[in-house]
Structure formats: C-alpha cells, structure tokens
Design a protein around this motif. Structure first.
Motif, PDB file in Angstrom:
ATOM      1  N   ALA A 124      58.040 -11.499  67.274  1.00  0.00           N
ATOM      2  CA  ALA A 124      58.705 -11.927  68.496  1.00  0.00           C
ATOM      3  C   ALA A 124      58.264 -11.034  69.652  1.00  0.00           C
ATOM      4  O   ALA A 124      58.146  -9.817  69.488  1.00  0.00           O
ATOM      5  CB  ALA A 124      60.214 -11.862  68.326  1.00  0.00           C
ATOM      6  N   PRO A 125      58.030 -11.615  70.816  1.00  0.00           N
ATOM      7  CA  PRO A 125      57.661 -10.786  71.962  1.00  0.00           C
ATOM      8  C   PRO A 125      58.813  -9.891  72.380  1.00  0.00           C
ATOM      9  O   PRO A 125      59.988 -10.246  72.252  1.00  0.00           O
ATOM     10  CB  PRO A 125      57.331 -11.813  73.053  1.00  0.00           C
TER      11      PRO A 125
ATOM     12  N   ILE B  56      48.863 -12.630  83.015  1.00  0.00           N
ATOM     13  CA  ILE B  56      48.804 -12.494  81.560  1.00  0.00           C
ATOM     14  C   ILE B  56      47.576 -11.661  81.208  1.00  0.00           C
ATOM     15  O   ILE B  56      46.438 -12.061  81.481  1.00  0.00           O
ATOM     16  CB  ILE B  56      48.739 -13.863  80.853  1.00  0.00           C
ATOM     17  N   LEU B  57      47.813 -10.497  80.614  1.00  0.00           N
ATOM     18  CA  LEU B  57      46.752  -9.561  80.264  1.00  0.00           C
ATOM     19  C   LEU B  57      46.289  -9.782  78.832  1.00  0.00           C
ATOM     20  O   LEU B  57      47.109  -9.925  77.921  1.00  0.00           O
ATOM     21  CB  LEU B  57      47.254  -8.128  80.406  1.00  0.00           C
ATOM     22  N   HIS B  58      44.955  -9.800  78.636  1.00  0.00           N
ATOM     23  CA  HIS B  58      44.331  -9.894  77.316  1.00  0.00           C
ATOM     24  C   HIS B  58      43.419  -8.669  77.156  1.00  0.00           C
ATOM     25  O   HIS B  58      42.193  -8.768  77.283  1.00  0.00           O
ATOM     26  CB  HIS B  58      43.503 -11.180  77.194  1.00  0.00           C
TER      27      HIS B  58
ATOM     28  N   GLY C 195      52.212  -7.787  71.467  1.00  0.00           N
ATOM     29  CA  GLY C 195      51.269  -6.946  70.748  1.00  0.00           C
ATOM     30  C   GLY C 195      49.818  -7.336  70.972  1.00  0.00           C
ATOM     31  O   GLY C 195      48.913  -6.571  70.662  1.00  0.00           O
ATOM     32  N   VAL C 196      49.594  -8.534  71.521  1.00  0.00           N
ATOM     33  CA  VAL C 196      48.237  -9.011  71.822  1.00  0.00           C
ATOM     34  C   VAL C 196      48.072  -9.210  73.321  1.00  0.00           C
ATOM     35  O   VAL C 196      47.066  -8.811  73.913  1.00  0.00           O
ATOM     36  CB  VAL C 196      47.941 -10.330  71.075  1.00  0.00           C
ATOM     37  N   THR C 197      49.067  -9.832  73.939  1.00  0.00           N
ATOM     38  CA  THR C 197      49.036 -10.072  75.377  1.00  0.00           C
ATOM     39  C   THR C 197      50.276  -9.472  76.019  1.00  0.00           C
ATOM     40  O   THR C 197      51.303  -9.262  75.371  1.00  0.00           O
ATOM     41  CB  THR C 197      48.977 -11.574  75.706  1.00  0.00           C
ATOM     42  N   THR C 198      50.169  -9.224  77.322  1.00  0.00           N
ATOM     43  CA  THR C 198      51.318  -8.793  78.123  1.00  0.00           C
ATOM     44  C   THR C 198      51.440  -9.736  79.309  1.00  0.00           C
ATOM     45  O   THR C 198      50.451  -9.993  80.010  1.00  0.00           O
ATOM     46  CB  THR C 198      51.154  -7.354  78.625  1.00  0.00           C
ATOM     47  N   THR C 199      52.650 -10.264  79.513  1.00  0.00           N
ATOM     48  CA  THR C 199      52.902 -11.204  80.602  1.00  0.00           C
ATOM     49  C   THR C 199      53.822 -10.556  81.622  1.00  0.00           C
ATOM     50  O   THR C 199      54.891 -10.031  81.268  1.00  0.00           O
ATOM     51  CB  THR C 199      53.548 -12.494  80.069  1.00  0.00           C
TER      52      THR C 199
END
Length: 210
Positions: A26-27, A134-136, A105-109
């Motif tokens: 879960a985010p 949205i960061l990758h 854990g993979v992306t940040t919004t």
C-alpha cells in the motif's frame, strides 16, 4: 475525489483480506490540507474530466526543451526534480503549496498548487496552477501535469540521460492544450519560463549552489 476513492479502496482491501491489502504494497501518503486544497481538488477534477472527454474546440502545441548539464545524472536528478528548487529560478513562480505526497516504494506522487505571477501586458496575473508530479527515480524521469483556469492544461515528461562523460542531458517534453485563442500566449510564455529556469538550474548545479 480521488482522496475519498483511495480511502474506500483501502477499507475494502482491509475487510476482504485481499493480498493487495498487505501493508508493504500500500502506498504511504502524507496529507497537508490547507486553504489552497479545495482549489486543487476542483482544478484536478477539471483536469481529469478533460482527459476523459477532450474538447474538440481545444488546440495543442508540443515542444522539446533539451539542456545538457555538466554534472553526473544522480546529482542532476536530485536537484532538478525537487520542486522547491524551482522557486526563485522560474520567473513566474512564487511558492509551492503541497497537499499530498504518496510513495509506493517505486514512485512518489506530489499533489501541489504553484502560485505564480504571470505577466499580462503591464500587469501580473496571480495564477494558481493545480498540478501533480510523479517521480520515477529508478528510470530517471518524472511527469508533471497541471490545470489552470480558464481550461489550460500542461503535460510534461522530463527525462534524464547519462551521456557517459560526466554530463547529463535533461529533456522537457511539454504539451500545452487550451482554447486556440490562448494557445500562442500560453505556449510562448510557458516555453520562455521553462527555458529560463532550466538555465538557472544548470547554472546553480554546475556552480555548486545546488
């Protein structure tokens, strides 16, 4: 709104015991509600509605704005993707108001409002841009989509390329969409402001300020 939808989905997973309900999948979100949050919610709902039902009366212009910075990709990514670093470097931007940050854990919004003073002739127009970044980080790119009244949509994909010689090329792929009567003004001002803060970021990354 998506906040309520997200809560409903989380509750549903918890009740049913679905594997998707595991805490590690879960985010993790941090909400920072403030006086600008209702405006962000309204603007983002308008953005989402426009994506589902594009208006045939709108016009678009797409540009690529590449710039090469004399610094390693890890350093450039960290400095360039930090929204706070745009303040004082973007010619219109006055402040960033954050509403929510989520990470899976993979992306940040990041959901935020950008407060800007946009020059319109002899006066400045106090604009409130409602946006989501949205960061990758693993793939070294991020997207930033935004909505401004009256129905101005900007969609960006910013990519980072390691040139293998200690330099990094950053490309901003930007599409401006709005009423045809506003497109030239919107795109011209958008392009010039992006180029100005790109140059300022390049300068301050290379001179060690960032």
């Amino acid at each position: 709104m998506k906040y309520l939808v997200g809560c409903a989905l989380a509750l549903s997973f918890a009740v049913t015991g679905s594997p998707a309900a595991q805490a590690d999948s879960a985010p993790t979100c941090t909400d920072t509600p403030n006086s600008y949050t209702p405006g962000w919610q309204t603007g983002w709902a308008a953005y989402q509605a426009a994506q589902k039902s594009p208006s045939s009366g709108q016009a678009s212009r797409t540009v690529d704005l590449p710039i090469t910075i004399n610094a390693p990709i890890a350093h450039v990514w960290t400095a360039y993707s930090n929204l706070r670093n745009d303040i004082g470097r973007h010619p219109f931007l006055k402040d960033i108001i954050m509403h929510r940050t989520c990470s899976d854990g993979v992306t940040t919004t990041n959901d935020f409002t950008a407060l800007e003073n946009v020059p319109m002739g002899s006066v400045d127009y106090p604009a409130k841009t409602q946006a989501e970044q949205i960061l990758h980080p693993a793939d070294h790119y991020y997207t930033t989509n935004s909505y401004d009244d009256p129905s101005v949509i900007t969609q960006q994909k910013i990519t980072f390329t390691d040139n293998g010689n200690g330099t990094t090329t950053v490309n901003e792929h930007i599409t401006f969409t709005t009423n045809p009567l506003l497109l030239s003004f919107t795109a011209d001002n958008g392009i010039s402001s992006h180029q100005a803060y790109q140059a300022a970021l390049k300068r301050d990354i290379e001179n060690g300020t960032l």
